[in-house]
Design a protein around this motif. Sequence first.
Motif, PDB file in Angstrom:
ATOM      1  N   MET A   1     -48.450-120.245 -55.236  1.00  0.00           N
ATOM      2  CA  MET A   1     -47.309-120.733 -54.488  1.00  0.00           C
ATOM      3  C   MET A   1     -47.812-121.293 -53.151  1.00  0.00           C
ATOM      4  N   PRO A   2     -47.464-122.532 -52.800  1.00  0.00           N
ATOM      5  CA  PRO A   2     -47.961-123.116 -51.551  1.00  0.00           C
ATOM      6  C   PRO A   2     -47.143-122.675 -50.342  1.00  0.00           C
ATOM      7  N   ILE A   3     -47.833-122.381 -49.262  1.00  0.00           N
ATOM      8  CA  ILE A   3     -47.172-122.106 -47.980  1.00  0.00           C
ATOM      9  C   ILE A   3     -47.899-122.894 -46.897  1.00  0.00           C
ATOM     10  N   HIS A   4     -47.214-123.116 -45.779  1.00  0.00           N
ATOM     11  CA  HIS A   4     -47.782-123.857 -44.649  1.00  0.00           C
ATOM     12  C   HIS A   4     -47.887-122.917 -43.444  1.00  0.00           C
ATOM     13  N   LEU A   5     -49.085-122.861 -42.850  1.00  0.00           N
ATOM     14  CA  LEU A   5     -49.345-121.906 -41.778  1.00  0.00           C
ATOM     15  C   LEU A   5     -49.843-122.566 -40.501  1.00  0.00           C
ATOM     16  N   SER A   6     -49.561-123.858 -40.317  1.00  0.00           N
ATOM     17  CA  SER A   6     -50.047-124.541 -39.120  1.00  0.00           C
ATOM     18  C   SER A   6     -49.292-124.109 -37.865  1.00  0.00           C
ATOM     19  N   GLU A   7     -48.108-123.523 -38.044  1.00  0.00           N
ATOM     20  CA  GLU A   7     -47.315-123.033 -36.913  1.00  0.00           C
ATOM     21  C   GLU A   7     -46.865-121.608 -37.221  1.00  0.00           C
ATOM     22  N   GLN A  29     -31.523-111.248 -53.287  1.00  0.00           N
ATOM     23  CA  GLN A  29     -32.274-112.432 -52.886  1.00  0.00           C
ATOM     24  C   GLN A  29     -31.866-112.817 -51.466  1.00  0.00           C
ATOM     25  N   LEU A  30     -32.792-113.455 -50.756  1.00  0.00           N
ATOM     26  CA  LEU A  30     -32.533-113.933 -49.398  1.00  0.00           C
ATOM     27  C   LEU A  30     -32.454-115.456 -49.457  1.00  0.00           C
ATOM     28  N   PRO A  31     -31.294-116.047 -49.216  1.00  0.00           N
ATOM     29  CA  PRO A  31     -31.121-117.493 -49.416  1.00  0.00           C
ATOM     30  C   PRO A  31     -32.071-118.369 -48.605  1.00  0.00           C
ATOM     31  N   ASP A  32     -32.368-117.975 -47.365  1.00  0.00           N
ATOM     32  CA  ASP A  32     -33.117-118.874 -46.486  1.00  0.00           C
ATOM     33  C   ASP A  32     -34.426-118.304 -45.971  1.00  0.00           C
ATOM     34  N   LEU A  33     -34.822-117.130 -46.439  1.00  0.00           N
ATOM     35  CA  LEU A  33     -35.965-116.444 -45.842  1.00  0.00           C
ATOM     36  C   LEU A  33     -36.995-116.023 -46.883  1.00  0.00           C
ATOM     37  N   TRP A  34     -38.278-116.118 -46.490  1.00  0.00           N
ATOM     38  CA  TRP A  34     -39.375-115.556 -47.277  1.00  0.00           C
ATOM     39  C   TRP A  34     -39.375-114.038 -47.103  1.00  0.00           C
ATOM     40  N   HIS A  82     -39.013-110.499 -42.982  1.00  0.00           N
ATOM     41  CA  HIS A  82     -38.214-111.599 -43.516  1.00  0.00           C
ATOM     42  C   HIS A  82     -38.368-112.755 -42.538  1.00  0.00           C
ATOM     43  N   LEU A  83     -38.771-113.916 -43.029  1.00  0.00           N
ATOM     44  CA  LEU A  83     -39.206-114.967 -42.115  1.00  0.00           C
ATOM     45  C   LEU A  83     -38.976-116.367 -42.671  1.00  0.00           C
ATOM     46  N   SER A  84     -38.998-117.326 -41.762  1.00  0.00           N
ATOM     47  CA  SER A  84     -38.992-118.747 -42.120  1.00  0.00           C
ATOM     48  C   SER A  84     -40.372-119.315 -41.858  1.00  0.00           C
ATOM     49  N   LEU A  85     -40.827-120.208 -42.730  1.00  0.00           N
ATOM     50  CA  LEU A  85     -42.135-120.842 -42.581  1.00  0.00           C
ATOM     51  C   LEU A  85     -41.970-122.345 -42.372  1.00  0.00           C
ATOM     52  N   PRO A  86     -42.901-122.976 -41.656  1.00  0.00           N
ATOM     53  CA  PRO A  86     -42.837-124.438 -41.505  1.00  0.00           C
ATOM     54  C   PRO A  86     -42.993-125.119 -42.863  1.00  0.00           C
ATOM     55  N   GLU A  87     -42.490-126.323 -42.985  1.00  0.00           N
ATOM     56  CA  GLU A  87     -42.529-127.038 -44.257  1.00  0.00           C
ATOM     57  C   GLU A  87     -43.643-128.077 -44.320  1.00  0.00           C
ATOM     58  N   THR A  88     -44.394-128.220 -43.239  1.00  0.00           N
ATOM     59  CA  THR A  88     -45.521-129.152 -43.228  1.00  0.00           C
ATOM     60  C   THR A  88     -46.705-128.487 -42.535  1.00  0.00           C
ATOM     61  N   TRP A 130     -47.804-113.866 -38.223  1.00  0.00           N
ATOM     62  CA  TRP A 130     -48.588-115.077 -38.500  1.00  0.00           C
ATOM     63  C   TRP A 130     -50.023-114.692 -38.856  1.00  0.00           C
ATOM     64  N   ALA A 131     -50.594-113.783 -38.068  1.00  0.00           N
ATOM     65  CA  ALA A 131     -51.950-113.305 -38.356  1.00  0.00           C
ATOM     66  C   ALA A 131     -52.004-112.592 -39.711  1.00  0.00           C
ATOM     67  N   ALA A 132     -50.956-111.818 -40.018  1.00  0.00           N
ATOM     68  CA  ALA A 132     -50.909-111.131 -41.313  1.00  0.00           C
ATOM     69  C   ALA A 132     -50.862-112.135 -42.457  1.00  0.00           C
ATOM     70  N   LEU A 133     -50.092-113.201 -42.285  1.00  0.00           N
ATOM     71  CA  LEU A 133     -49.993-114.219 -43.328  1.00  0.00           C
ATOM     72  C   LEU A 133     -51.344-114.908 -43.570  1.00  0.00           C
ATOM     73  N   TRP A 134     -52.067-115.196 -42.484  1.00  0.00           N
ATOM     74  CA  TRP A 134     -53.394-115.800 -42.647  1.00  0.00           C
ATOM     75  C   TRP A 134     -54.321-114.848 -43.412  1.00  0.00           C
ATOM     76  N   ARG A 135     -54.230-113.547 -43.127  1.00  0.00           N
ATOM     77  CA  ARG A 135     -55.060-112.576 -43.860  1.00  0.00           C
ATOM     78  C   ARG A 135     -54.688-112.554 -45.339  1.00  0.00           C
ATOM     79  N   VAL A 136     -53.378-112.576 -45.607  1.00  0.00           N
ATOM     80  CA  VAL A 136     -52.911-112.574 -46.995  1.00  0.00           C
ATOM     81  C   VAL A 136     -53.395-113.830 -47.718  1.00  0.00           C
TER      82      VAL A 136
END
Length: 259
Positions: A1-7, A29-34, A82-88, A130-136
């Motif tokens: 699954m692709p995610i964007h972590l530039s921000e 389910q969470l409609p707008d959140l990871w 529960h979080l929102s991620l950038p799309e680019t 953000w740091a946790a996501l980069w580790r994951v």
Amino acid sequence: MPIHLSEPPRVAAVGVGVHGTTAAWDVFQLPDLWQLHLYGYEGRLTVLGEVHPIRPGHVSLVPPDTPVEFRYRGRSEHLFAHLSLPETGDRCLVPVMQDAGPHATALSELFRRAIAAAPAAPAQASAEIWAALWRVARLPPTVSRAVPHPAVTAALSYIETHLTHPLAVPDIARAAGVSHNHLTRLFRAERGDTLVAYIRRRRLERAGHLLRESTLSIPAVAASVGIADLQAFNKACRRELGASPRAVRAGRIPHPGCD
């Protein structure tokens, strides 16, 4: 699954989730959140029909608006965000479920720092997650989920094509080319469940779909998933789907809570 972590992500909620004390399962389910979870228990996560065993040190990442089902074995605790991620931006491919192995301790520390910071310093909480996501995203392949054993794959295929018929574990094992005991051990190790429990769940998942989406009569639905006895089918629906067949068909299904 692709995610964007530039921000950094926008963290809507972070904390400790405790489940399994009043119910053996949750569906939501969470409609707008990871959903990012770090687990401290054994159980099962189902995402879009795919079952992922949960064990201590496993970490999952589920996209927004994705139905999930959790199954517990008693009191079950996890860390969540529960979080929102950038799309680019920088693009990483992350599996739904991974075994963090020795990296679980560092991930837990990042989560707990985010939890402590969230009330007064939300920007710091976002930075920790953000740091946790980069580790994951950079977990080594050696601790990623293993390729399924061919016998388990064969067993799953056999089950799916024989749900309308009686299913006995020795017959499934013969179709998979292994012994009864060996398949039982393999299935438990890879799927975190017994074959009997998996068959029961798949029958009722298909039954739930047919009850909601088709005009088949309730007896016909029961027969189509291999449960000809209507009383047994009613009990199975209540146990697995949380409601009677008529209530499932009418959309009156309880909505268990989440984090």
